[in-house]
Write a protein that holds these residues in place. Structure first.
Motif, PDB file in Angstrom:
ATOM      1  N   GLU A 225       0.832  -1.207   0.000  1.00 28.15           N
ATOM      2  CA  GLU A 225       0.000   0.000   0.000  1.00 28.15           C
ATOM      3  C   GLU A 225       0.868   1.260   0.000  1.00 28.15           C
ATOM      4  OE1 GLU A 225      -2.726  -0.159   3.260  1.00 28.15           O
ATOM      5  OE2 GLU A 225      -3.451  -2.155   2.712  1.00 28.15           O
ATOM      6  N   LEU A 226       1.983   1.194   0.720  1.00 25.37           N
ATOM      7  CA  LEU A 226       2.901   2.333   0.778  1.00 25.37           C
ATOM      8  C   LEU A 226       3.488   2.602  -0.604  1.00 25.37           C
ATOM      9  CD1 LEU A 226       4.272   4.316   2.801  1.00 25.37           C
ATOM     10  CD2 LEU A 226       6.119   2.635   3.010  1.00 25.37           C
ATOM     11  N   PRO A 233       3.848   6.969   5.245  1.00 23.62           N
ATOM     12  CA  PRO A 233       4.769   6.352   6.212  1.00 23.62           C
ATOM     13  C   PRO A 233       4.295   6.472   7.659  1.00 23.62           C
ATOM     14  CG  PRO A 233       5.985   7.626   4.596  1.00 23.62           C
ATOM     15  CD  PRO A 233       4.541   7.933   4.372  1.00 23.62           C
ATOM     16  N   VAL A 234       3.702   7.615   8.019  1.00 22.01           N
ATOM     17  CA  VAL A 234       3.266   7.807   9.401  1.00 22.01           C
ATOM     18  C   VAL A 234       2.118   6.850   9.732  1.00 22.01           C
ATOM     19  CG1 VAL A 234       2.243   9.424  11.054  1.00 22.01           C
ATOM     20  CG2 VAL A 234       4.013  10.214   9.464  1.00 22.01           C
ATOM     21  N   GLY A 235       1.134   6.768   8.824  1.00 22.72           N
ATOM     22  CA  GLY A 235       0.007   5.871   9.058  1.00 22.72           C
ATOM     23  C   GLY A 235       0.430   4.415   9.090  1.00 22.72           C
ATOM     24  N   ALA A 236       1.336   4.034   8.179  1.00 20.34           N
ATOM     25  CA  ALA A 236       1.821   2.651   8.151  1.00 20.34           C
ATOM     26  C   ALA A 236       2.582   2.324   9.428  1.00 20.34           C
ATOM     27  CB  ALA A 236       2.712   2.439   6.928  1.00 20.34           C
ATOM     28  N   ALA A 237       3.411   3.277   9.897  1.00 18.69           N
ATOM     29  CA  ALA A 237       4.179   3.057  11.129  1.00 18.69           C
ATOM     30  C   ALA A 237       3.260   2.891  12.324  1.00 18.69           C
ATOM     31  CB  ALA A 237       5.149   4.222  11.349  1.00 18.69           C
ATOM     32  N   GLN A 238       2.175   3.665  12.363  1.00 20.23           N
ATOM     33  CA  GLN A 238       1.224   3.551  13.470  1.00 20.23           C
ATOM     34  C   GLN A 238       0.598   2.162  13.513  1.00 20.23           C
ATOM     35  OE1 GLN A 238      -1.367   6.849  12.581  1.00 20.23           O
ATOM     36  NE2 GLN A 238      -0.252   8.270  13.917  1.00 20.23           N
ATOM     37  N   LYS A 239       0.282   1.611  12.343  1.00 24.40           N
ATOM     38  CA  LYS A 239      -0.326   0.275  12.302  1.00 24.40           C
ATOM     39  C   LYS A 239       0.682  -0.814  12.674  1.00 24.40           C
ATOM     40  CE  LYS A 239      -4.048   1.272   9.041  1.00 24.40           C
ATOM     41  NZ  LYS A 239      -4.771   0.847   7.825  1.00 24.40           N
ATOM     42  N   ARG A 305      19.451  -4.627  19.800  1.00 21.34           N
ATOM     43  CA  ARG A 305      20.168  -5.691  20.495  1.00 21.34           C
ATOM     44  C   ARG A 305      21.229  -5.148  21.443  1.00 21.34           C
ATOM     45  NH1 ARG A 305      20.738  -9.555  15.163  1.00 21.34           N
ATOM     46  NH2 ARG A 305      18.763 -10.658  15.415  1.00 21.34           N
ATOM     47  N   SER A 306      21.726  -3.964  21.166  1.00 18.17           N
ATOM     48  CA  SER A 306      22.766  -3.383  22.015  1.00 18.17           C
ATOM     49  C   SER A 306      22.195  -2.824  23.319  1.00 18.17           C
ATOM     50  CB  SER A 306      23.494  -2.266  21.270  1.00 18.17           C
ATOM     51  OG  SER A 306      22.652  -1.128  21.114  1.00 18.17           O
ATOM     52  N   GLY A 307      20.876  -2.859  23.451  1.00 18.06           N
ATOM     53  CA  GLY A 307      20.239  -2.338  24.650  1.00 18.06           C
ATOM     54  C   GLY A 307      19.663  -0.955  24.469  1.00 18.06           C
ATOM     55  N   ALA A 308      19.885  -0.358  23.297  1.00 15.78           N
ATOM     56  CA  ALA A 308      19.297   0.956  23.019  1.00 15.78           C
ATOM     57  C   ALA A 308      17.778   0.813  22.949  1.00 15.78           C
ATOM     58  CB  ALA A 308      19.839   1.507  21.708  1.00 15.78           C
ATOM     59  N   ASN A 309      17.095   1.892  23.197  1.00 15.20           N
ATOM     60  CA  ASN A 309      15.631   1.845  23.220  1.00 15.20           C
ATOM     61  C   ASN A 309      15.073   2.925  22.296  1.00 15.20           C
ATOM     62  OD1 ASN A 309      13.052   1.062  23.961  1.00 15.20           O
ATOM     63  ND2 ASN A 309      13.016   2.384  25.771  1.00 15.20           N
ATOM     64  N   PRO A 310      15.220   2.740  20.964  1.00 15.63           N
ATOM     65  CA  PRO A 310      14.739   3.766  20.037  1.00 15.63           C
ATOM     66  C   PRO A 310      13.220   3.885  20.091  1.00 15.63           C
ATOM     67  CG  PRO A 310      15.321   1.772  18.844  1.00 15.63           C
ATOM     68  CD  PRO A 310      15.768   1.568  20.258  1.00 15.63           C
ATOM     69  N   ASN A 311      12.722   5.083  19.813  1.00 12.94           N
ATOM     70  CA  ASN A 311      11.273   5.295  19.743  1.00 12.94           C
ATOM     71  C   ASN A 311      10.733   4.492  18.562  1.00 12.94           C
ATOM     72  OD1 ASN A 311       8.773   6.587  18.663  1.00 12.94           O
ATOM     73  ND2 ASN A 311       9.053   7.901  20.454  1.00 12.94           N
ATOM     74  N   PRO A 312       9.908   3.469  18.807  1.00 16.34           N
ATOM     75  CA  PRO A 312       9.458   2.590  17.710  1.00 16.34           C
ATOM     76  C   PRO A 312       8.744   3.350  16.596  1.00 16.34           C
ATOM     77  CG  PRO A 312       8.940   1.614  19.836  1.00 16.34           C
ATOM     78  CD  PRO A 312       9.384   3.015  20.112  1.00 16.34           C
ATOM     79  N   GLN A 313       7.850   4.280  16.962  1.00 16.84           N
ATOM     80  CA  GLN A 313       7.091   5.017  15.950  1.00 16.84           C
ATOM     81  C   GLN A 313       8.033   5.813  15.045  1.00 16.84           C
ATOM     82  OE1 GLN A 313       3.833   5.015  15.201  1.00 16.84           O
ATOM     83  NE2 GLN A 313       3.960   6.630  13.663  1.00 16.84           N
ATOM     84  N   LEU A 314       8.968   6.549  15.642  1.00 16.81           N
ATOM     85  CA  LEU A 314       9.883   7.371  14.851  1.00 16.81           C
ATOM     86  C   LEU A 314      10.828   6.503  14.018  1.00 16.81           C
ATOM     87  CD1 LEU A 314      10.794  10.186  17.409  1.00 16.81           C
ATOM     88  CD2 LEU A 314       9.131  10.267  15.534  1.00 16.81           C
ATOM     89  N   ALA A 315      11.305   5.397  14.603  1.00 18.50           N
ATOM     90  CA  ALA A 315      12.217   4.508  13.873  1.00 18.50           C
ATOM     91  C   ALA A 315      11.523   3.893  12.668  1.00 18.50           C
ATOM     92  CB  ALA A 315      12.740   3.418  14.807  1.00 18.50           C
ATOM     93  N   LEU A 316      10.275   3.458  12.856  1.00 16.57           N
ATOM     94  CA  LEU A 316       9.522   2.867  11.750  1.00 16.57           C
ATOM     95  C   LEU A 316       9.189   3.917  10.688  1.00 16.57           C
ATOM     96  CD1 LEU A 316       7.123   0.482  13.705  1.00 16.57           C
ATOM     97  CD2 LEU A 316       9.034  -0.183  12.234  1.00 16.57           C
ATOM     98  N   GLU A 317       8.820   5.109  11.123  1.00 15.59           N
ATOM     99  CA  GLU A 317       8.532   6.174  10.151  1.00 15.59           C
ATOM    100  C   GLU A 317       9.742   6.435   9.266  1.00 15.59           C
ATOM    101  OE1 GLU A 317       7.128   9.760  11.954  1.00 15.59           O
ATOM    102  OE2 GLU A 317       5.481   8.762  13.004  1.00 15.59           O
TER     103      GLU A 317
END
Length: 327
Positions: A225-226, A233-239, A305-317
């Motif tokens: 769909e993208l 990208p924002v809508g897809a990342a939210q889903k 895997r390194s233990g970092a905690n990226p913002n999932p929404q922003l990373a996916l966007e």
């Protein structure tokens, strides 16, 4: 896993590797440290567990653990006092505290069969401190102790750990063997599942999991769909944010690699000539972009895997914006 009664049995395509291991076991020449190497989904954990049970069995039978003795019963119940398994959740690291905990166990006396067995992996999940701590055990192993490591990505394992283990490579098995094995469980779906898993039989079997199949379908549909411009990208990342980020990364990689393989097959079927040359150049550009995109996803996985905690929404966007540019 493939179990016969209470016996961990190697997969059919692992017969040659198992014969080699059993001969070493029978001749008391089994190394104290083994590293099973191969792509995720080829069956490394099964053969490692088969060997662990054999080592802890009180009365091996027909080249395998007997499945009846006290050692086998405790192994199957995951309560054997001389067996330790260290396997983090997907995307997580193996930390030094876990390595120290297993060291405190294996440097003591065995409580039952005389042998102690550690099953650890994937080895590339060891963080640097944990890897260095494990290295000391590999250099000075306690008596009658066997460390069974496995890796999906050998390049991610500390070279000094690689050098202190006997490497056992497990290649992708022949398609015919995979289809025969899968058909017994998946019937007519066997060939389609194996293709979706890029020839990896255990991964193909995992696709029978309903939840995972639904997650895969969601990723594939949203990426399509993208590309078509039906979603941003924002809508897809939210889903997609309802799924664990490491699972999304693996599924997107699977989709991208499937595109690369499909386009390669299409190119192989083309005819020679100027048009083919132009098509080849276009294919190279597209493939290069897709593989670069895959590398970005792998970099994100490494961060997780390194233990970092990226913002999932922003990373996916960010990833989906890059994918949209490729489409």
């Amino acid at each position: 896993m493939v179990e016969s009664t209470n016996v961990a049995v190697p997969y059919p395509w692992q017969r040659s590797a198992w014969q080699q291991l059993f001969q070493q076991f029978e001749n008391s020449q089994l190394p104290h440290a083994l590293l099973f190497s191969g792509l995720e989904g080829v069956g490394k954990l099964q053969i490692a567990r088969s060997l662990a049970q054999l080592l802890l069995c009180n009365q091996p039978d027909h080249n395998l653990g007997c499945g009846k003795c006290k050692g086998c019963n405790l192994f199957n119940a995951e309560t054997h006092p001389d067996f330790r398994q260290v396997m983090p959740d997907p995307g997580k690291q193996i930390k030094i505290e876990e390595v120290r905990a297993l060291q405190s166990q294996i440097y003591g006396s065995a409580q039952m069969s005389g042998r102690k067995v550690v099953l650890l992996g994937p080895a590339e999940s060891l963080n640097l401190n944990a890897a260095n701590a494990l290295l000391k055990t590999l250099e000075e192993p306690p008596g009658a102790t066997h460390l069974l490591l496995f890796t999906h990505q050998p390049s991610g394992v500390l070279p000094t750990i690689n050098s202190r283990c006997q490497l056992l490579k497990l290649p992708i098995p022949a398609r015919e063997q995979c289809i025969q094995w899968l058909t017994a469980m998946a019937g007519d779906q066997a060939a389609d599942l194996l293709e979706a898993a890029r020839g990896l039989p255990v991964k193909a079997f995992s696709l029978l999991d309903g939840e995972l199949m639904a997650a895969r379908e969601q990723v594939q549909n949203l990426l399509s769909e993208l590309a078509a411009g039906d979603i941003g990208p924002v809508g897809a990342a939210q889903k997609l944010n309802c799924q664990p980020i490491d699972q999304v990364c693996h599924l997107v990689i699977e989709f991208v690699e499937g595109r690369v393989q499909a386009s390669a097959r299409a190119m192989d079927g083309g005819e020679a000539g100027d048009d083919r040359q132009q098509a080849w150049l276009a294919w190279q550009r597209q493939t290069g972009g897709l593989l670069n995109f895959r590398d970005k996803i792998l970099a994100l996985l490494a961060k997780v895997r390194s233990g970092a905690n990226p913002n999932p929404q922003l990373a996916l966007e960010s990833l989906l914006i890059d994918y949209q540019r490729l489409s």
